[in-house]
Design a protein around this motif. Structure first.
Motif, PDB file in Angstrom:
ATOM      1  N   VAL A  14     -11.914  -3.934  -5.720  1.00  0.00           N
ATOM      2  CA  VAL A  14     -10.638  -4.584  -5.688  1.00  0.00           C
ATOM      3  C   VAL A  14      -9.720  -3.796  -6.614  1.00  0.00           C
ATOM      4  O   VAL A  14      -8.629  -3.906  -6.644  1.00  0.00           O
ATOM      5  N   LEU A  15     -10.318  -2.951  -7.546  1.00  0.00           N
ATOM      6  CA  LEU A  15      -9.394  -2.105  -8.476  1.00  0.00           C
ATOM      7  C   LEU A  15      -8.857  -0.759  -7.686  1.00  0.00           C
ATOM      8  O   LEU A  15      -8.030  -0.267  -8.191  1.00  0.00           O
ATOM      9  N   ALA A  16      -9.492  -0.456  -6.386  1.00  0.00           N
ATOM     10  CA  ALA A  16      -9.148   0.710  -5.685  1.00  0.00           C
ATOM     11  C   ALA A  16      -8.883   0.476  -4.180  1.00  0.00           C
ATOM     12  O   ALA A  16      -8.849   1.669  -3.558  1.00  0.00           O
ATOM     13  N   GLY A  17      -8.555  -0.788  -3.882  1.00  0.00           N
ATOM     14  CA  GLY A  17      -8.334  -0.973  -2.595  1.00  0.00           C
ATOM     15  C   GLY A  17      -6.835  -0.721  -2.138  1.00  0.00           C
ATOM     16  O   GLY A  17      -6.253   0.024  -2.798  1.00  0.00           O
ATOM     17  N   THR A  18      -6.461  -1.256  -0.974  1.00  0.00           N
ATOM     18  CA  THR A  18      -5.285  -0.957  -0.198  1.00  0.00           C
ATOM     19  C   THR A  18      -3.987  -1.547  -1.151  1.00  0.00           C
ATOM     20  O   THR A  18      -3.387  -0.821  -1.498  1.00  0.00           O
ATOM     21  N   HIS A  19      -4.158  -2.690  -1.539  1.00  0.00           N
ATOM     22  CA  HIS A  19      -3.230  -3.333  -2.458  1.00  0.00           C
ATOM     23  C   HIS A  19      -3.201  -2.486  -3.676  1.00  0.00           C
ATOM     24  O   HIS A  19      -2.047  -2.211  -4.375  1.00  0.00           O
ATOM     25  N   ALA A  20      -4.483  -2.132  -4.487  1.00  0.00           N
ATOM     26  CA  ALA A  20      -4.071  -1.542  -5.660  1.00  0.00           C
ATOM     27  C   ALA A  20      -3.342  -0.020  -5.404  1.00  0.00           C
ATOM     28  O   ALA A  20      -2.436   0.368  -6.114  1.00  0.00           O
ATOM     29  N   ALA A  21      -3.615   0.527  -4.331  1.00  0.00           N
ATOM     30  CA  ALA A  21      -2.983   1.774  -4.198  1.00  0.00           C
ATOM     31  C   ALA A  21      -1.481   1.641  -3.962  1.00  0.00           C
ATOM     32  O   ALA A  21      -0.704   2.380  -4.386  1.00  0.00           O
ATOM     33  N   LEU A  22      -1.145   0.577  -3.308  1.00  0.00           N
ATOM     34  CA  LEU A  22       0.366   0.298  -2.954  1.00  0.00           C
ATOM     35  C   LEU A  22       0.986  -0.085  -4.419  1.00  0.00           C
ATOM     36  O   LEU A  22       1.854   0.470  -4.731  1.00  0.00           O
ATOM     37  N   LEU A  23       0.377  -0.634  -5.139  1.00  0.00           N
ATOM     38  CA  LEU A  23       0.872  -1.134  -6.608  1.00  0.00           C
ATOM     39  C   LEU A  23       0.933   0.170  -7.380  1.00  0.00           C
ATOM     40  O   LEU A  23       2.048   0.131  -8.258  1.00  0.00           O
ATOM     41  N   LYS A  24      -0.112   1.032  -7.310  1.00  0.00           N
ATOM     42  CA  LYS A  24      -0.150   2.102  -8.358  1.00  0.00           C
ATOM     43  C   LYS A  24       1.284   2.819  -7.835  1.00  0.00           C
ATOM     44  O   LYS A  24       2.054   3.535  -8.601  1.00  0.00           O
ATOM     45  N   GLN A  25       1.584   3.323  -6.465  1.00  0.00           N
ATOM     46  CA  GLN A  25       2.854   3.796  -6.233  1.00  0.00           C
ATOM     47  C   GLN A  25       3.979   3.501  -6.496  1.00  0.00           C
ATOM     48  O   GLN A  25       4.850   3.913  -7.166  1.00  0.00           O
ATOM     49  N   LEU A  26       3.682   2.021  -6.625  1.00  0.00           N
ATOM     50  CA  LEU A  26       5.326   1.288  -7.222  1.00  0.00           C
ATOM     51  C   LEU A  26       5.531   1.490  -8.648  1.00  0.00           C
ATOM     52  O   LEU A  26       6.528   1.591  -9.285  1.00  0.00           O
ATOM     53  N   GLY A  27       4.387   1.020  -9.416  1.00  0.00           N
ATOM     54  CA  GLY A  27       4.382   1.152 -10.951  1.00  0.00           C
ATOM     55  C   GLY A  27       4.647   2.595 -11.328  1.00  0.00           C
ATOM     56  O   GLY A  27       5.479   2.474 -12.327  1.00  0.00           O
ATOM     57  N   ASP A  28       4.110   3.378 -10.696  1.00  0.00           N
ATOM     58  CA  ASP A  28       4.203   4.927 -11.199  1.00  0.00           C
ATOM     59  C   ASP A  28       5.680   5.384 -10.793  1.00  0.00           C
ATOM     60  O   ASP A  28       6.348   5.993 -11.703  1.00  0.00           O
ATOM     61  N   ALA A  29       6.154   5.060  -9.692  1.00  0.00           N
ATOM     62  CA  ALA A  29       7.560   5.479  -9.263  1.00  0.00           C
ATOM     63  C   ALA A  29       8.553   4.623 -10.307  1.00  0.00           C
ATOM     64  O   ALA A  29       9.560   5.461 -10.691  1.00  0.00           O
ATOM     65  N   LEU A  30       8.296   3.460 -10.345  1.00  0.00           N
ATOM     66  CA  LEU A  30       9.531   2.629 -11.264  1.00  0.00           C
ATOM     67  C   LEU A  30       9.424   2.999 -12.798  1.00  0.00           C
ATOM     68  O   LEU A  30      10.409   3.220 -13.130  1.00  0.00           O
ATOM     69  N   ALA A  31       7.980   3.647 -13.110  1.00  0.00           N
ATOM     70  CA  ALA A  31       8.135   4.033 -14.797  1.00  0.00           C
ATOM     71  C   ALA A  31       8.609   5.346 -14.884  1.00  0.00           C
ATOM     72  O   ALA A  31       9.482   5.750 -15.635  1.00  0.00           O
TER      73      ALA A  31
END
Length: 472
Positions: free
Chosen positions: A332-349
Motif C-alpha cells: 500500500v505504500l508503493a502502489g499505484t496511488h502512492a506513486a501518483l501522490l509522490k509525483q504530485l507532492g514532489d512536483a508541488l514542493a
C-alpha cells in the motif's frame, strides 16, 4: 469506464497554440517584472480520474483511525507511516512527505469534503426525490460530468465555460488562462480559449516554422509568406479579426518560444528555478509530467510581465487517478496511488521552492481539484470506486495553513454517506463545502468583488453569508 481529458498532440499545440485566446495580447509587454507585491496568480492542478482523498489525508486519533482501518482493510495506510499535520489528528499519505514542511510553516491548508453542490444539501434532501431533486447535481459519480462540474464551478453538466476562463474575463485579466496541461474545460470562456503551451524542449509557434526550422531557406521563405498574409488588409471584419489573432500568436511565439523550449541547464535558464527542481532533474530534463508542467509555470511566472497584468491564472494536470483495481498493489505504500501522490507532492514542493527563490512565495496560490472522491469502502478488485465529496490541498505564502471544513463521519450508511440500503453503503460523502465556495475563497484573494463572484459562480448566493472558507 475510465474517462480521460482530451489530449492534444505536440504538433497540434505548436500550430499557433492558443491563437483563439490571444486577442488581448496583441500589444505585448516587454520583459520586465511586475513588482511581486502587486502581483497574484492562481495555479490549478487537476487530478484527473478522481483522487482517493481518504488515503490522501487520514485521521490519526485512535477512534477514527480504528474506524478507518476497519473499513479500508487492505488499503489502510499504517498509522506509523503517516506524516502528521502539525499537532492535529490528521496525517498525509507518506508519499506526500515533501509537503509536510509546508504545513509546519503554516503554508498548506486542507479543505475537507468539498464537491459540486447547488446549495447546502442534507442526506434527507438527497433522498427526498430519489436523488433527482433540484438540489442534487446531475450525473453524479460520472467522470466526464463531474470533471465539468468541478472545472466549471456549476451544477450544469452541459456548461460550456470554466470558472478559470470566466474569472479571467470578469477580472479583466490581460491574458487568458495559461494552460501547461492541455486544453481543459477550466480555462474556457464564452469567446476565449486558454493559451495552451507545450513542455520544456518543445517548440512553440507555427508547426515546422520555429527557430530551429528556419535555418533551412525554404522554411524561412514559408514563414515570411505566412507573416505577409497575416499583414495584408482584410476585406471583412471576420477575416480582420482572424488576422489580428494570427499576428498576436506569431508575436507571442517569437517572444515566448525560446523560453518555452528552454530546459534545465540550457543557456539562459534560470539557475534558481533549476536548483529548486533539482530533485526532479536528470540528464537535463525534468523527469515527471507534472514536474515539467510546473517547471514551465515557474519560468512563465519569472517573466510574468510578458503575459501582462498583475493577475494571472494557470492550469496544470496529472492523470491516472481512476484506481478501480490494484490501487495498493503488493504494498500500500508503493502502489499505484502512492506513486501518483509522490509525483504530485514532489512536483508541488519543487514548485514552491522555485516560487520562494523568485520572491513569489506570497504571490502565488496553488490548489488541487479532481473529478470526485472515491468510496471509503474498497471494492473487490483491490481498488475504490467513484464517489462525491473529496479533500483538497491549497498552498502558498498567502495561505492560512490548517484544516478547514467538516471531516465526514466514518460510518458506512452514516449521516454523510449517500447510501441507505446495505448495497449502497459505500462511503460516498455528501459534500459539506461546495466548489463555488472553494473557488470564491481563491478568487476573493485575487481581489474579486462580491458582484464579480456572483457573475462567475452562479450558485454562490445559495450559500448565504458562507461565501469564504477562510483558508486564504
Amino acid at each position: 469506464m475510465s474517462h480521460h481529458p482530451h489530449q492534444h498532440s505536440a504538433s497540434r499545440r505548436r500550430l499557433l497554440a492558443g491563437a483563439l485566446g490571444l486577442g488581448g495580447l496583441a500589444a505585448l509587454a516587454p520583459l520586465r517584472l511586475a513588482r511581486a507585491a502587486d502581483f497574484k496568480a492562481l495555479v490549478c492542478v487537476f487530478l484527473y480520474g478522481g483522487n482517493d482523498g481518504m488515503n490522501t489525508v487520514v485521521p490519526m486519533d485512535a477512534g477514527r483511525y480504528a474506524d478507518y482501518a476497519k473499513v479500508r482493510a487492505g488499503l489502510a495506510l499504517p498509522q506509523a507511516s503517516l506524516g502528521r499535520l502539525g499537532t492535529s489528528d490528521f496525517g498525509l499519505h507518506p508519499a506526500l512527505a515533501a509537503l509536510n514542511p509546508l504545513f509546519a510553516a503554516g503554508k498548506l491548508a486542507v479543505q475537507f469534503n468539498v464537491g459540486p453542490l447547488y446549495a447546502p444539501l442534507t442526506k434527507a434532501q438527497y433522498h427526498a426525490d430519489a436523488g433527482q431533486t433540484a438540489l442534487t447535481p446531475p450525473s453524479l459519480f460520472s467522470h466526464s460530468d463531474q470533471q465539468v462540474l468541478w472545472e466549471s464551478a456549476s451544477t450544469d453538466a452541459q456548461s460550456r465555460t470554466g470558472w478559470g476562463g470566466r474569472s479571467a474575463v470578469a477580472l479583466g485579466l490581460a491574458s487568458p488562462v495559461v494552460s501547461v496541461g492541455g486544453n481543459g474545460h477550466f480555462g474556457l470562456s464564452e469567446l476565449v480559449a486558454p493559451l495552451v503551451l507545450p513542455g520544456p524542449g518543445e517548440g512553440f509557434g507555427a508547426a515546422g516554422l520555429g527557430a530551429a526550422d528556419i535555418g533551412w531557406k525554404p522554411n524561412a521563405l514559408k514563414l515570411d509568406a505566412v507573416k505577409a498574409l497575416a499583414a495584408q488588409a482584410a476585406d471583412t471584419d471576420l477575416a480582420g479579426a482572424f488576422q489580428k489573432q494570427q499576428q498576436a500568436a506569431m508575436a507571442l511565439a517569437d517572444q515566448l518560444g525560446p523560453l518555452i523550449q528552454r530546459r534545465p541547464g540550457d543557456a539562459g535558464s534560470n539557475a534558481a528555478i533549476d536548483t529548486a527542481f533539482a530533485p526532479l532533474i536528470a540528464n537535463g530534463n525534468v523527469t515527471t509530467g507534472l514536474g515539467q508542467q510546473l517547471y514551465q509555470t515557474a519560468k512563465l511566472l519569472d517573466v510574468r510581465a510578458t503575459l501582462g497584468g498583475t493577475r494571472q491564472i494557470y492550469f496544470a494536470q496529472l492523470g491516472g487517478f481512476d484506481t478501480h483495481g490494484g490501487q495498493a498493489g503488493a504494498n500500500v505504500l508503493a502502489g499505484t496511488h502512492a506513486a501518483l501522490l509522490k509525483q504530485l507532492g514532489d512536483a508541488l514542493a519543487c514548485f514552491q521552492a522555485a516560487l520562494t527563490a523568485l520572491g513569489l512565495a506570497d504571490s502565488v496560490t496553488t490548489f488541487t481539484q479532481s473529478d470526485f472522491g472515491r468510496t471509503f469502502l474498497p471494492n473487490n478488485s483491490g481498488g475504490t470506486d467513484h464517489a462525491w465529496g473529496n479533500h483538497h490541498l491549497v498552498f502558498g505564502g498567502a495561505v492560512k495553513g490548517g484544516l478547514y471544513g467538516a471531516y465526514p463521519t466514518l460510518a458506512l450508511g452514516g449521516p454523510d454517506d449517500v447510501g441507505v440500503d446495505s448495497w449502497e453503503q459505500q462511503g460516498r460523502w455528501i459534500p459539506t463545502s461546495s466548489v463555488d465556495q472553494y473557488a470564491a475563497t481563491l478568487l476573493g484573494w485575487m481581489g474579486a468583488s462580491d458582484s464579480q463572484l456572483n457573475s462567475v459562480l452562479p450558485n454562490l448566493p445559495n450559500f448565504g453569508s458562507a461565501r469564504n472558507l477562510g483558508f486564504v
